[in-house]
Motif scaffolding. Structure first.
Motif, mmCIF file in Angstrom:
data_model
loop_
_atom_site.group_PDB
_atom_site.id
_atom_site.type_symbol
_atom_site.label_atom_id
_atom_site.label_comp_id
_atom_site.label_asym_id
_atom_site.label_seq_id
_atom_site.Cartn_x
_atom_site.Cartn_y
_atom_site.Cartn_z
ATOM 1 N N HIS A 17 0.528 -1.115 0.019
ATOM 2 C CA HIS A 17 -0.386 0.539 0.234
ATOM 3 C C HIS A 17 1.536 1.249 -0.099
ATOM 4 O O HIS A 17 1.841 1.831 -0.117
ATOM 5 C CB HIS A 17 -0.814 0.054 1.376
ATOM 6 C CG HIS A 17 -0.479 -0.169 2.508
ATOM 7 N ND1 HIS A 17 -0.139 0.759 3.448
ATOM 8 C CD2 HIS A 17 0.154 -1.302 2.937
ATOM 9 C CE1 HIS A 17 1.505 0.289 4.293
ATOM 10 N NE2 HIS A 17 0.869 -1.055 3.976
ATOM 11 N N SER A 18 0.320 2.514 -0.040
ATOM 12 C CA SER A 18 0.640 3.718 -0.174
ATOM 13 C C SER A 18 1.547 3.911 1.012
ATOM 14 O O SER A 18 1.291 3.786 1.998
ATOM 15 C CB SER A 18 0.276 4.741 -0.790
ATOM 16 O OG SER A 18 -0.398 4.188 -2.383
ATOM 17 N N GLY A 19 2.308 4.437 1.326
ATOM 18 C CA GLY A 19 3.434 5.146 2.646
ATOM 19 C C GLY A 19 4.901 4.683 2.863
ATOM 20 O O GLY A 19 5.405 3.473 2.204
ATOM 21 N N VAL A 20 5.125 5.094 4.268
ATOM 22 C CA VAL A 20 6.621 4.932 4.853
ATOM 23 C C VAL A 20 5.844 4.505 5.696
ATOM 24 O O VAL A 20 5.072 4.950 6.868
ATOM 25 C CB VAL A 20 7.545 6.517 4.901
ATOM 26 C CG1 VAL A 20 8.371 6.020 5.354
ATOM 27 C CG2 VAL A 20 8.061 6.456 2.987
ATOM 28 N N ASN A 38 9.443 1.128 2.425
ATOM 29 C CA ASN A 38 8.416 1.778 1.995
ATOM 30 C C ASN A 38 7.139 0.461 1.178
ATOM 31 O O ASN A 38 7.440 -0.677 1.757
ATOM 32 C CB ASN A 38 8.566 1.832 0.679
ATOM 33 C CG ASN A 38 10.507 2.994 0.549
ATOM 34 O OD1 ASN A 38 10.258 3.897 1.326
ATOM 35 N ND2 ASN A 38 10.877 2.581 -1.128
ATOM 36 N N SER A 39 5.784 0.739 2.158
ATOM 37 C CA SER A 39 4.662 -0.176 2.498
ATOM 38 C C SER A 39 4.187 -0.292 0.495
ATOM 39 O O SER A 39 3.188 -1.810 0.641
ATOM 40 C CB SER A 39 4.033 1.047 3.063
ATOM 41 O OG SER A 39 4.261 1.660 4.590
ATOM 42 N N VAL A 40 4.854 -0.151 -0.225
ATOM 43 C CA VAL A 40 5.114 -0.789 -1.262
ATOM 44 C C VAL A 40 5.432 -1.748 -1.495
ATOM 45 O O VAL A 40 5.090 -2.596 -2.879
ATOM 46 C CB VAL A 40 4.804 1.007 -2.685
ATOM 47 C CG1 VAL A 40 6.720 0.783 -3.014
ATOM 48 C CG2 VAL A 40 4.372 0.514 -3.941
ATOM 49 N N ARG A 41 6.083 -1.852 -0.681
ATOM 50 C CA ARG A 41 7.132 -3.175 -0.747
ATOM 51 C C ARG A 41 6.529 -4.363 0.161
ATOM 52 O O ARG A 41 5.623 -4.667 1.057
ATOM 53 C CB ARG A 41 8.451 -3.503 -0.021
ATOM 54 C CG ARG A 41 9.804 -2.819 -0.386
ATOM 55 C CD ARG A 41 10.534 -2.467 0.228
ATOM 56 N NE ARG A 41 11.490 -2.906 0.608
ATOM 57 C CZ ARG A 41 12.358 -3.425 1.303
ATOM 58 N NH1 ARG A 41 12.796 -2.580 2.029
ATOM 59 N NH2 ARG A 41 13.007 -4.373 1.053
ATOM 60 N N PRO A 42 6.466 -5.686 -1.011
ATOM 61 C CA PRO A 42 5.185 -6.601 -0.658
ATOM 62 C C PRO A 42 5.825 -7.141 1.027
ATOM 63 O O PRO A 42 6.885 -7.334 0.733
ATOM 64 C CB PRO A 42 5.445 -7.872 -1.218
ATOM 65 C CG PRO A 42 5.392 -7.273 -2.448
ATOM 66 C CD PRO A 42 6.907 -6.066 -2.140
ATOM 67 N N HIS A 43 4.564 -7.098 2.499
ATOM 68 C CA HIS A 43 5.008 -7.404 3.176
ATOM 69 C C HIS A 43 3.501 -8.295 4.014
ATOM 70 O O HIS A 43 2.513 -7.997 3.452
ATOM 71 C CB HIS A 43 5.092 -6.449 4.104
ATOM 72 C CG HIS A 43 4.015 -5.269 4.337
ATOM 73 N ND1 HIS A 43 4.183 -4.493 2.880
ATOM 74 C CD2 HIS A 43 3.987 -4.917 4.458
ATOM 75 C CE1 HIS A 43 3.787 -2.732 2.895
ATOM 76 N NE2 HIS A 43 3.215 -3.532 4.250
ATOM 77 N N LEU A 44 4.013 -8.838 5.184
ATOM 78 C CA LEU A 44 3.273 -9.861 5.771
ATOM 79 C C LEU A 44 4.482 -9.583 6.794
ATOM 80 O O LEU A 44 5.169 -10.300 7.349
ATOM 81 C CB LEU A 44 2.447 -10.798 4.983
ATOM 82 C CG LEU A 44 2.240 -11.818 5.875
ATOM 83 C CD1 LEU A 44 0.770 -11.501 5.882
ATOM 84 C CD2 LEU A 44 2.440 -13.195 5.261
ATOM 85 N N VAL A 79 3.418 7.013 7.482
ATOM 86 C CA VAL A 79 3.151 8.448 6.684
ATOM 87 C C VAL A 79 2.761 8.332 5.204
ATOM 88 O O VAL A 79 3.832 7.075 4.824
ATOM 89 C CB VAL A 79 4.823 8.540 7.057
ATOM 90 C CG1 VAL A 79 4.775 10.384 6.701
ATOM 91 C CG2 VAL A 79 5.319 8.868 8.494
ATOM 92 N N GLY A 80 2.140 8.753 4.634
ATOM 93 C CA GLY A 80 1.272 9.209 3.633
ATOM 94 C C GLY A 80 0.856 8.127 2.959
ATOM 95 O O GLY A 80 0.711 7.340 1.786
ATOM 96 N N GLY A 81 -0.276 7.355 3.786
ATOM 97 C CA GLY A 81 -0.789 6.475 3.892
ATOM 98 C C GLY A 81 -2.113 6.445 2.857
ATOM 99 O O GLY A 81 -2.646 5.917 2.809
ATOM 100 N N HIS A 82 -2.156 7.738 2.534
ATOM 101 C CA HIS A 82 -3.564 7.668 1.868
ATOM 102 C C HIS A 82 -3.327 9.142 1.085
ATOM 103 O O HIS A 82 -2.371 9.782 1.442
ATOM 104 C CB HIS A 82 -5.226 8.329 3.267
ATOM 105 C CG HIS A 82 -4.330 9.076 3.561
ATOM 106 N ND1 HIS A 82 -4.853 10.582 4.716
ATOM 107 C CD2 HIS A 82 -4.091 8.539 5.626
ATOM 108 C CE1 HIS A 82 -4.029 10.948 5.574
ATOM 109 N NE2 HIS A 82 -3.458 10.003 5.887
ATOM 110 N N ASP A 83 -4.400 9.582 0.444
ATOM 111 C CA ASP A 83 -4.172 11.299 -0.415
ATOM 112 C C ASP A 83 -4.231 12.166 0.360
ATOM 113 O O ASP A 83 -5.292 13.155 0.307
ATOM 114 C CB ASP A 83 -5.718 11.184 -1.707
ATOM 115 C CG ASP A 83 -4.938 12.240 -2.269
ATOM 116 O OD1 ASP A 83 -4.042 12.582 -2.564
ATOM 117 O OD2 ASP A 83 -6.563 13.005 -3.158
#
Length: 238
Positions: free
Chosen positions: A142-145, A175-181, A197-201
């Motif tokens: 997802h978006s964000g750090v 970076n939350s765009v990296r696949p994680h679990l 941080v920055g998880g939305h518009d």
């Protein structure tokens, strides 16, 4: 303070004029499951929740919003702490007022004070034994750090192609765009402090992400961990 997650998701969906089937397909779940989430009969996993809020253009803050309006008549002080001068409205959030949402697979989020700034989503996360951020073990993005700190317990993090064990006092940032679990593979409860941080518009958050060359989850060219890693190796990526 538990929030009616399903009602807020349904309100957001209807406000955008989208059908159950359309939103469910975009989130990768069945329409019947989305219907159960909206009616409060079922709770989504962390990964499903992120998919829903991303598709609906919501933030975690909006799902867990607390009214910042001050009371019309303050109550009489009952102890020394309440007699102290009150801070600026919205600066303090008492523990009993923390919005909470419970998700499938033994995960609970407790939203901390945000002061109306909307740049970050600060959360106290709780993973019950066996708890996981995904129902079927799929990695999310997802978006964000993402910043995390383990308060107590142990949590397994799968990030890209690697697996890490996080213990009390350990911290993470990626970076939350990296696949994680996340998975709690122990027999004890795990609690952590998480800030996205920055998880939305948000304009300020978007500028921050752009400054540090953080890719957004909406980038359709990055569908797998391989795509993300390749993007990070591009010139200009930090």
């Amino acid at each position: 303070m538990k929030r009616d997650l399903g009602t807020r998701l349904r309100t957001a969906r209807l406000a955008k004029g989208r059908t159950l089937r359309t939103v469910a397909t975009a989130a990768g779940i069945s329409p019947s499951l989305l219907s159960q989430v909206e009616t409060g009969k079922s709770q989504p996993s962390v990964s499903t929740l992120y998919s829903l809020v991303t598709h609906l253009g919501l933030s975690i803050d909006e799902l867990l919003a607390v009214s910042a309006e001050p009371p019309t008549a303050p109550a009489e002080p009952t102890d020394e702490r309440s007699r102290a001068p009150l801070p600026e409205s919205g600066a303090i959030q008492r523990r009993e007022d923390n919005p909470m949402i419970e998700m499938e697979n033994g995960v609970t989020w407790e939203r901390l004070a945000v002061g109306g700034f909307g740049i970050a989503d600060p959360l106290v996360t709780t993973y019950a034994p066996g708890g996981s951020s995904s129902i079927d073990g799929r990695l999310m993005r997802h978006s964000g750090v993402e910043y995390g700190y383990i308060i107590e317990g142990e949590l397994t993090l799968k990030l890209d192609f690697d697996t890490f064990t996080l213990r009390t006092g350990d911290s993470v940032c990626f970076n939350s765009v990296r696949p994680h679990l996340y998975i709690n593979q122990t027999g004890n409860v795990t609690r952590g402090l998480w800030v996205v941080v920055g998880g939305h518009d948000n304009a300020a958050a978007s500028d921050l992400l752009a400054e540090h060359a953080v890719p957004l989850a909406g980038d359709r060219s990055m569908r797998t961990a391989v795509d993300v890693l390749a993007a990070m190796r591009e010139p200009g990526r930090r």
